[in-house]
Design an enzyme around this catalytic site. Structure first.
Site, PDB file in Angstrom:
ATOM      1  CE  LYS A  51      -3.808  -2.405   2.214  1.00 55.14           C
ATOM      2  NZ  LYS A  51      -4.443  -2.837   3.469  1.00 55.14           N
ATOM      3  CD  GLN A  95      -3.209  -4.653   6.573  1.00 52.08           C
ATOM      4  OE1 GLN A  95      -3.143  -3.684   5.835  1.00 52.08           O
ATOM      5  NE2 GLN A  95      -3.862  -5.756   6.235  1.00 52.08           N
ATOM      6  CG  ASP A 118      -9.394  -0.279   5.174  1.00 58.91           C
ATOM      7  OD1 ASP A 118      -9.143  -0.527   3.981  1.00 58.91           O
ATOM      8  OD2 ASP A 118      -8.687  -0.669   6.127  1.00 58.91           O
TER       9      ASP A 118
END
Ligand code: NDP
Length: 289
Positions: A51, A95, A118
């Protein structure tokens, strides 16, 4: 035909880069994504590293907050509060998975939904369900892009989703049923308690599989002409590979591909689109300021 996530990701990333260049030329700052990584799980390290690399590629700023796996829930909540209040950060992610002693739901709720790129916060999920502007969860968003940009017709189709996780299956089922450009399907959401799964998968015009069991969907489970979206990524030991493993999808590609009209390969299908969707959400967050 192949739904090529690698090629489409590259194309979308070039579009994002052009927008970032235009923002910089106009005297604005580049979008800034932050990621929090707790502990040192191998797969998570790879995802976060990827990412960050993709941010560089499209001209975003990125910040990685690395925390030890001994980090307490309270300490993590403090970091989230800092990022929520840091004006230079447009969006951030935590994460997953988190260490067991941390309540992932509590963490998710603590994220400012306006920075939740997200798309996991209940406010974004609720807006999504009501067809309002929202950050869509990255993997489902990527799948919508794959379908839309390849001109795959969804309206009026039977869509069967296998797996009901909060990050893939459940939002995917909502999106495919929405009255939207990609949507208008009749959706069946299946899971581990579903009886006679094969009766459902065989009806599917569009089959979206996200359960995490390698090669689970076989040729006898699908009908001719089906559109297959294989979300699964499992690391399977493979001593012929330098890194010691290969990535295997939930669909037995060799068997199922000949019966399908469209299919995503693993790797190179849904995976690259997930990261690209995160970049799209971050660009959106920066622009909406
Ligand atoms: P979860 O493990 O959270 O959920 C799995 C789902 O599959 C559950 O809903 C479970 O049902 C269901 N399931 C399990 N066994 C069966 C069965 N025999 N029949 C029907 N349903 C079953 O998975 P995720 O959604 O997080 O991930 C799924 C896969 O996708 C994994 O391989 C993951 O690595 C991959 N993934 C890939 C991404 C990408 O970018 N390509 C992004 C995210 C995930 P129940 O709810 O009843 O337990």
């Amino acid at each position: 035909m192949i739904l090529d996530g690698k090629a489409l990701s590259k194309q979308i990333q070039e579009e994002i880069k052009a927008e970032v260049d235009a923002m910089l030329e106009a005297g604005q700052k580049a979008p800034h994504l932050a990621a929090i990584l707790v502990g040192n799980d191998g797969a998570s390290e790879t995802y976060v590293g990827h990412k960050t690399k993709m941010c560089d590629k499209v001209g975003f700023e990125s910040t990685l907050v690395r925390l030890p796996d001994t980090t307490t829930e309270e300490e993590l909540l403090q970091w989230i509060d800092d990022l929520n209040n840091n004006d230079s950060i447009d969006g951030f992610i935590v994460q997953l998975p988190l260490p067991k002693h941390i309540d992932a739901n509590k963490i998710n709720l603590a994220i400012d939904y306006r920075k939740d790129v997200d798309g996991f916060h209940p406010i974004n999920i609720g807006k999504m369900a009501q067809n309002l502007p929202a950050y869509l969860p990255a993997t489902p968003y990527g799948i919508l892009q794959l379908l839309e940009r390849n001109g795959v017709e969804t309206s009026g189709k039977e869509c069967v989703v296998v797996g009901r996780s909060n990050i893939v299956g459940s939002p995917m089922s909502i999106l495919m049923a929405r009255n939207a450009k990609v949507g208008n399907c009749t959706v069946t959401l299946t899971h581990s308690r579903t009886q006679n799964l094969i009766e459902h998968t065989r009806r599917a015009d569009i089959l979206i599989v996200a359960l995490g069991k390698p090669n689970f969907i076989t040729a006898d489970m699908v009908k001719e002409g089906v559109v297959i979206i294989d979300v699964g990524i499992t690391r399977v030991e493979d001593s012929t590979k330098k890194r010691g493993f290969r990535l295997v999808g939930d669909v037995n590609y060799e068997e199922v591909a000949p019966k399908s009209s469209w299919i995503t390969p693993v790797p190179g299908g849904v995976g690259p689109m997930t990261v690209t969707s995160l970049l799209m959400n971050t660009l959106q967050a920066a622009k909406s300021k």
